[in-house]
Write a protein that holds these residues in place. Structure first.
Motif, short mmCIF file in Angstrom:
data_model
loop_
_atom_site.label_atom_id
_atom_site.label_comp_id
_atom_site.label_asym_id
_atom_site.label_seq_id
_atom_site.Cartn_x
_atom_site.Cartn_y
_atom_site.Cartn_z
N VAL A 149 -22.07 -21.55 -5.09
CA VAL A 149 -22.62 -20.14 -4.99
C VAL A 149 -24.00 -19.99 -4.19
O VAL A 149 -24.38 -19.34 -3.50
N ASP A 150 -25.02 -21.19 -4.64
CA ASP A 150 -25.72 -21.61 -3.94
C ASP A 150 -26.25 -23.11 -4.01
O ASP A 150 -25.48 -23.53 -4.87
N GLU A 151 -27.18 -23.65 -3.85
CA GLU A 151 -27.60 -25.09 -3.96
C GLU A 151 -27.34 -25.48 -5.20
O GLU A 151 -26.86 -26.55 -5.58
N ASN A 152 -27.76 -24.64 -6.24
CA ASN A 152 -27.89 -25.11 -7.73
C ASN A 152 -26.83 -24.41 -8.50
O ASN A 152 -26.83 -24.57 -9.57
N ARG A 153 -26.01 -23.54 -8.04
CA ARG A 153 -24.97 -22.75 -9.06
C ARG A 153 -23.62 -22.97 -8.18
O ARG A 153 -23.14 -23.20 -7.17
N ARG A 154 -22.67 -23.12 -9.30
CA ARG A 154 -21.24 -23.15 -9.16
C ARG A 154 -20.43 -22.14 -9.95
O ARG A 154 -20.98 -21.85 -11.00
N SER A 155 -19.35 -21.61 -9.26
CA SER A 155 -18.74 -20.69 -10.12
C SER A 155 -17.03 -21.09 -9.89
O SER A 155 -16.82 -20.98 -8.79
N ALA A 156 -16.48 -20.87 -11.00
CA ALA A 156 -14.80 -21.46 -10.72
C ALA A 156 -14.29 -20.01 -10.97
O ALA A 156 -13.50 -19.69 -11.59
N CYS A 157 -14.41 -19.07 -9.80
CA CYS A 157 -13.87 -18.01 -9.84
C CYS A 157 -13.80 -17.70 -8.34
O CYS A 157 -14.46 -17.75 -7.49
N TRP A 201 -16.09 -14.77 -7.18
CA TRP A 201 -17.43 -14.92 -7.60
C TRP A 201 -18.38 -14.03 -6.81
O TRP A 201 -19.42 -13.53 -7.50
N ARG A 202 -18.39 -13.71 -5.35
CA ARG A 202 -19.19 -12.72 -4.94
C ARG A 202 -19.06 -11.55 -5.30
O ARG A 202 -20.19 -10.90 -5.71
N GLU A 203 -17.90 -11.03 -5.68
CA GLU A 203 -17.80 -9.84 -6.18
C GLU A 203 -18.42 -9.71 -7.47
O GLU A 203 -19.09 -8.52 -7.97
#
Lengths: 325, 391
Positions: free
Chosen positions: A307-315, A318-320
């Motif tokens: 998502v950004d340097e420090n963030r992750r999302s398993a979706c 994720w943008r929406e």
């Protein structure tokens, strides 16, 4: 990095089949940092911790893959007698239920002192003196008199302090606290969390805090890993995740906390139930409960997107999810 | 609360005897689990009761449904004292006051099917459902609580925690009671399932005109569901009022400490938030402190607190102020103090424009209070040792 868990996989062989409790979990903690691992029962948060500590029941458990790198060394490839020296001395664990984690037939002083006798080769007398020091350090009143008391003679909050003292005894560089305050009342919980935070600051320890309580996380954590059905679904710095979650599950958890302006209305509730770990749905494990699920979610396992340097999302979306405030 | 209360509790007391000796038991004291509790419950109302473990809230619940006989005091259901009843009259009343238990794992008999569990109340009160109708009624109940009516022949272990709690609720509803006493009904459940059960209970309340006594230690859930909230400490209610009065305008130091200790799921709040960290732990109910029972942990405690038991009434300082602080609070030095930041609810709250921060504690500028005769007394206590504040 103090501790790095990479693609850890843990299975349990049960009568109903293989339960995949942990399916490729990766996270890391640095010295002085607090990582909160958030999840509901069965999400694999405690099993991951047990695998790190090397206290997993094998069998029925089995570590099916991955690495646990502690101070540059893969613990899963380390011999058991080596690991025993690390465990307790350089990484320690605090359990939820202090009464069942302490030995009921030994005095508190003997149990605290044992740490010094086993790991440091001290004499009984010296160990006893250190035990009193430790009890003072975790602010147990009248430590000198109480060192010869048995666990049942202490209240719940005091017992949890003894657990903390035991974990701190050899000044480890990593502490894993598994629901340390869940069994305690709120006013005592506040005391214990404050103590834990003070000691962590003092010793510059890494802390992994395993919890299901979003309030506790917000109070103490630097970063969060949210787990669901054995996977990490989102990792982020604590401020970001509460402001704008990037995974529908995290969003659902946050939305189900009662807020003032919702009084008299229905609470948001995530529909359905967490999956049975022997039959995790194909694709994204959360898809049957997800308001955003599309066809792709039912077929493909979402990787951790950056998502950004420090963030992750398993979706996949994720943008929406992020935009949907 | 203008309507006639459906349930009224007066000076309820429960002492559990402490005995010594095996053959010749003699009483050497008593655990004063509940020691003078009074409240009313209006029809259709939800009364929340909060407090820490050992404060007596579960004992109160058990006395309300007659699982425990009070040592003294009255429980009036529609004007009649149920503690004096027996036989048929008692049975009729008990039908109308039902309970939902905390632990859905131990409160359902593992050897009975769901149909038998939910239908068992009909065996005791056969007048509610003729034998032939029971199966259908049980299926209706399953449907009402959101479970598949086809599950009627399954056993409890085949259900998850949340589903079991629904079964417990269906059993509580079976006799169409007017009052449901729920003792920590959601605390054993996962966060995502808690909300489902809370919503279900609210829906059922509207549908069946229920009054709830909702006992819990989770303050945010209690606030969500309750019209009024009572705070218990060591066997007594120490403050009671509407949810806004208790949460936004607490006047008892224990309520203030309790509210400030609850972790708030908002990391932004952690720097600005004022925290009162109480020292020590709850004293034993076998030997409660004299006077005010909270005084051993209270930062405002004075000599008077040890000598005089503070009564649960509107404190003199707030009498006639017509503000939200005018509610029952058992403290000699009651004063208002805002704990919960009001930022999450714009437009709600005290409307005095003081809602901008939790740091605003003494509110000395409040003219209404300065002019009051009793105010001097209250102010003396507040300048004492300040509670710990966390950065």
């Amino acid at each position: 990095m103090l501790l790095e868990v990479r693609e850890l996989q843990v299975e349990f062989h049960t009568r109903d089949g293989v339960a995949k409790a942990v399916n490729g979990v990766s996270y890391s903690v640095d010295a002085g940092e607090t990582l909160a691992v958030l999840g509901e029962s069965g999400s694999g948060k405690s099993v991951t911790a047990q695998a790190i500590m090397g206290i997993l029941d094998v069998p029925p458990g089995r570590i099916a893959g991955g690495e646990v790198v502690f101070k540059g060394r893969d613990l899963l490839k380390t011999k058991e007698d080596e690991r025993r020296k690390i465990r307790g001395a350089d990484m320690a664990m605090i359990f939820q239920d202090a009464l069942s984690s302490l030995n009921p037939v030994l005095t508190v002083g003997a149990q605290l002192g044992e740490m010094f006798i086993v790991h440091r080769g001290m004499s009984r007398k010296d160990a006893r003196a250190r035990a009193v020091e430790l009890m003072e350090r975790v602010r147990i009143p009248a430590a000198k008199e109480r060192v010869n008391d048995y666990p049942h003679q202490f209240s719940g909050g005091m017992r949890q302090r003894i657990m903390i003292a035991m974990a701190m005894a050899l000044e480890p560089s990593l502490i894993i606290a598994d629901e340390p305050t869940t069994a305690l009342d709120v006013t005592v919980q506040a005391q214990v969390m404050e103590l834990l935070a003070d000691l962590q600051r003092e010793l510059n320890m890494g802390l992994i805090l395993i919890t299901h309580d979003l309030g506790v996380v917000a109070d103490v954590a630097d970063k969060i890993a949210v787990m669901y059905a054995g996977r990490i679904v989102e990792t982020a710095p604590v401020h970001d995740i509460y402001k704008a979650p990037a995974h529908p599950y995290t969003r659902g958890l946050l939305d189900s906390i009662p807020r003032l302006d919702q009084k008299g209305r229905d609470l948001y509730a995530i529909k359905g139930l967490p999956p049975n770990l022997t039959r995790i749905p194909p694709g994204c494990a959360f898809n049957p409960r997800c308001p955003r699920a599309q066809d792709i979610c039912r077929t493909d396992v979402p990787p951790l997107f950056e998502v950004d340097e420090n963030r992750r999302s398993a979706c996949f979306f994720w943008r929406e999810t992020l935009d949907d405030v | 609360m203008t309507s006639e209360p459906i349930l009224e509790v007066r000076d309820l007391v429960k002492h559990f005897p402490l005995t010594q000796g095996i053959l010749f038991k003699r009483q050497i004291g008593a655990v004063k689990a509940v020691d003078g509790v009074s409240f009313g419950l209006a029809a259709g109302e939800t009364l929340g009761i909060v407090g820490e473990s050992g404060c007596g809230k579960s004992t109160v619940a058990r006395m309300l449904v007659n699982l425990e006989r009070p040592t003294a005091g009255e429980i009036r259901y529609k004007g009649e004292d149920i503690t004096q009843m027996s036989g048929r009259a008692l049975k009729a009343v008990r039908r109308n006051i039902q309970m939902v238990f905390q632990d859905p794992y131990t409160s359902l008999n593992p050897r009975m099917t769901v149909g038998d569990i939910i239908g068992e109340p009909f065996d005791i009160h056969p007048e509610v459902a003729p034998k032939g109708d029971r199966r259908r009624m049980v299926q209706d109940l399953l449907d009402v609580v959101g479970l598949n009516p086809e599950y009627i022949n399954r056993y409890p272990h085949q259900f998850s925690g949340g589903q079991r709690q629904r079964i417990g609720i269906a059993r509580g509803l079976a006799l169409r009671p007017e009052i449901i006493v729920a003792d920590e009904p959601v605390s054993a459940l996962d966060v995502s399932v808690q909300a489902q059960v809370v919503n279900l209970m609210e829906r059922l309340q509207n549908e069946f005109d229920l009054s709830y006594v909702f006992i819990a230690h989770d303050l945010s859930i209690v606030r969500h569901i309750s019209d009024r909230v009572g705070v218990m400490y060591l066997g007594r209610i120490i403050e009671i009022g509407t949810d806004v009065q208790i949460y936004d305008h607490p006047t008892h130091p224990y309520t203030q400490a309790l509210l400030s200790a609850v972790p708030v799921p908002d990391p932004e709040a952690r720097e600005g938030r004022e925290r009162i960290i109480l020292t020590g732990e709850v004293p034993s109910p076998a030997h409660p402190p004299s006077g005010c029972r909270f005084r051993t942990r209270c930062w405002k405690a004075q000599e008077r607190c040890a000598l005089e038991v503070p009564l649960l009434a509107v404190p003199a300082v707030f009498r006639g102020t017509d503000g939200p602080a005018e509610h029952d609070s058992a403290c000699h030095f009651a004063e208002e103090r805002q704990i919960v930041p009001t930022t999450s609810a714009p437009g709600e709250g005290d409307g005095e424009g003081l809602g901008d921060g939790a740091g605003d504690e003494s509110r000395d500028g409040d003219g209404e209070r300065e002019s009051d005769g009793g105010a001097g007394d209250a102010d003396a206590g507040e300048q004492g040792p300040d509670p710990d504040k966390e950065m």
